[in-house]
Structures are given as structure tokens and as C-alpha cells.
Motif scaffolding. Sequence first.
Motif, PDB file in Angstrom:
ATOM      1  N   SER A 162      40.058  40.663  42.900  1.00 18.80           N
ATOM      2  CA  SER A 162      40.730  40.476  41.659  1.00 18.80           C
ATOM      3  C   SER A 162      39.787  39.914  40.520  1.00 18.80           C
ATOM      4  O   SER A 162      38.976  39.300  40.932  1.00 18.80           O
ATOM      5  CB  SER A 162      41.939  39.273  41.913  1.00 18.80           C
ATOM      6  OG  SER A 162      42.532  39.092  40.422  1.00 18.80           O
ATOM      7  N   GLU A 213      48.660  41.554  38.037  1.00 16.94           N
ATOM      8  CA  GLU A 213      47.786  41.631  36.884  1.00 16.94           C
ATOM      9  C   GLU A 213      48.215  42.403  35.659  1.00 16.94           C
ATOM     10  O   GLU A 213      47.829  42.186  34.578  1.00 16.94           O
ATOM     11  CB  GLU A 213      46.647  42.800  37.695  1.00 16.94           C
ATOM     12  CG  GLU A 213      45.823  42.166  38.868  1.00 16.94           C
ATOM     13  CD  GLU A 213      45.150  40.960  38.518  1.00 16.94           C
ATOM     14  OE1 GLU A 213      45.139  40.680  37.546  1.00 16.94           O
ATOM     15  OE2 GLU A 213      44.494  40.406  39.245  1.00 16.94           O
ATOM     16  N   ALA A 254      40.136  44.126  36.871  1.00 14.80           N
ATOM     17  CA  ALA A 254      41.115  43.652  37.742  1.00 14.80           C
ATOM     18  C   ALA A 254      42.280  44.792  38.131  1.00 14.80           C
ATOM     19  O   ALA A 254      42.519  44.970  39.185  1.00 14.80           O
ATOM     20  CB  ALA A 254      41.998  42.425  37.229  1.00 14.80           C
TER      21      ALA A 254
END
Length: 239
Positions: free
Chosen positions: A4, A197, A216
Motif C-alpha cells: 500500500s 484506497e 496505492a
Amino acid sequence: MHESGAEPVRLVRPNVDERADFIRKTYLHLGGAVILFVILEAIMFSSGIAESISMTMLGSRWAWLIVLGAFMLVSGVANAMASSATSKGAQYLGLGLYVLLESIIFVPLLYIAQAMELAKDVEIIMPAGMITMFIFGGLTAIVFFTAKDFSFLRGILIVGSLAAFGLILCAIIFGFNLGIVFTWAMVVLMCGWILYETSNVMLHYRTTQYVAAALALFASLATLFWYVLQLVMRYSGED
């Protein structure tokens, strides 16, 4: 593996026009990252580099262990660069570095998928890509139409990702197959990351963080594609 991007910084909510411009830039950069990924794969396969990489990585499980370690190290550096608040050049370099790393990681899997396509006269890579984009588009639409904040998923997703990483590490070291259930579980996990996200893009990222946000999203999208491709290969291989 999914890596991430930086945790978005929650500040005073920008006005609607600023947020809309940020979202547009984020998805333009995501699209650019996907295109760069495809170009890099095409170059490696057309030049013969893909075969060399595949033979090296498929020849030894220890090679995968080294690659996994390098991926975690370099992806951390790439994320830090993409999240740089002072240098736009460093942000783009971080995103580009991450895409390059993902393209190398994908080579052996795509090499096997391509061989299966030729041997069985079936389409594998293109359907897997289309399924991945359909899932990503559907999850994105859910977030934007509901305006729901999925940041509550963060703890669950981190624990799930750490558990998955541990299983993958054990599978490489001890040489066992994780199986189809694990692959499906990873697809579900990546869907959770995409929801998380995407809601960060809509609600929480600073409007100057569009490169980090794109990274991300690309990380989640690429990892989803990795496991969807494995599923398509698995079911295409059944007679």
C-alpha cells in the motif's frame, strides 16, 4: 504482493473543485502506470529478456525468495519517494520504479500463461485483464456512488496482508502449494484494499498526493490481476 501507498494525511477538507481535480489527476496517473506496465512487459517479451528472467526465477524457489525480499525493500523506497512532499520528480521516479518492479515480478507468471495459451489454444491473459478491470471498476463505482468511508477496513486488511505474506514466505521456503482457496482469499483481500484506497482518494488524501494515491491504487490493482490471472489459468487448464 500488495504494498500500500503512504497513509493519507487527514487535513481540512478541500473544496469540491480541488477534490475533483485531485481525483482526475489520480486516475490519469493510474492509467499512465497501467500503460507503462503493459509497455514494459511488451518490451521484455519481444526482446527475449522475459525468457531469461522466467528461467532464472522458475528454476529455484530461492530465487523467488530473493526477489520477494528485493520487492519489499524497493517498494518501500518507491512508496517513500512517491509520497515526497518536496520533490515532484522524486514522486514520479517512485511511481515509475514501482511499476518497473511489478513488471519484472509478473514476467514468470505471464510467461507460463502465454505458454498455456499456445499449448491449449485458449485466451488467458486478456480475459484475466478484463475481469480485473471489471472488478476494479465495480468497486470504484460502489465507493463513489455510496460515498462510504472504508477506512475502518485498514486494520483488517493489514492483518490479512501480513498473514498472507507469512503463508507465501513459508510456501517458498518449504516448497508447498498454497492452493485455490488461498488464491480466492487473496482476490477478496485485494477487493478490500481497493475499497479502502478508493475511499481514501475520495475523502482523505491531500490534494497534492495524487502520485502517491495512484501508486496505492496501482499496487492493489496489480496484485488483484496477479491472483485473477492465476484463477483463469487454473480453470483454463481443466479439461
